[in-house]
Design a protein around this motif. Structure first.
Motif, mmCIF file in Angstrom:
data_model
loop_
_atom_site.group_PDB
_atom_site.id
_atom_site.type_symbol
_atom_site.label_atom_id
_atom_site.label_comp_id
_atom_site.label_asym_id
_atom_site.label_seq_id
_atom_site.Cartn_x
_atom_site.Cartn_y
_atom_site.Cartn_z
ATOM 1 N N TRP A 115 0.837 -1.195 0.000
ATOM 2 C CA TRP A 115 0.000 0.000 0.000
ATOM 3 C C TRP A 115 0.872 1.245 0.000
ATOM 4 N N GLU B 120 1.288 5.049 1.087
ATOM 5 C CA GLU B 120 0.731 5.771 2.228
ATOM 6 C C GLU B 120 1.361 7.153 2.340
ATOM 7 N N SER C 45 4.769 1.661 -1.979
ATOM 8 C CA SER C 45 4.125 0.389 -1.656
ATOM 9 C C SER C 45 5.109 -0.698 -1.223
#
Length: 82
Positions: A30, A32, A67
């Protein structure tokens, strides 16, 4: 800068280089944007369960975590988007 981009305004990104005050772990896979508060020359992550406007207003900037990153170590130099 982030709000400018949300509204499609062009602006040169402004970064400062800071030192993490503590380690931070995230889930791999992910991307962020971690809110950061800078105090006494150190960058502290802001822990929150939501991306509330009040958090964004109080933070000094954000660190973009790709990621493939899982950990930022205490003492690691980071780029803070201001």
């Amino acid at each position: 800068p982030i709000i400018d981009r949300m509204f499609g305004r062009q602006r040169e990104e402004s970064y400062t280089e800071e030192v993490m005050a503590e380690s931070y772990n995230k889930a791999k896979g992910w991307e962020e944007y971690l809110p950061i508060i800078i105090r006494e020359g150190l960058a502290y992550p802001v822990y929150t369960e939501t991306s509330a406007i009040s958090v964004m207003a109080k933070c000094s900037g954000f660190v973009r975590l790709d990621s493939d990153i899982e950990v930022i170590q205490r003492g690691e130099r980071i780029k803070v988007l201001r």
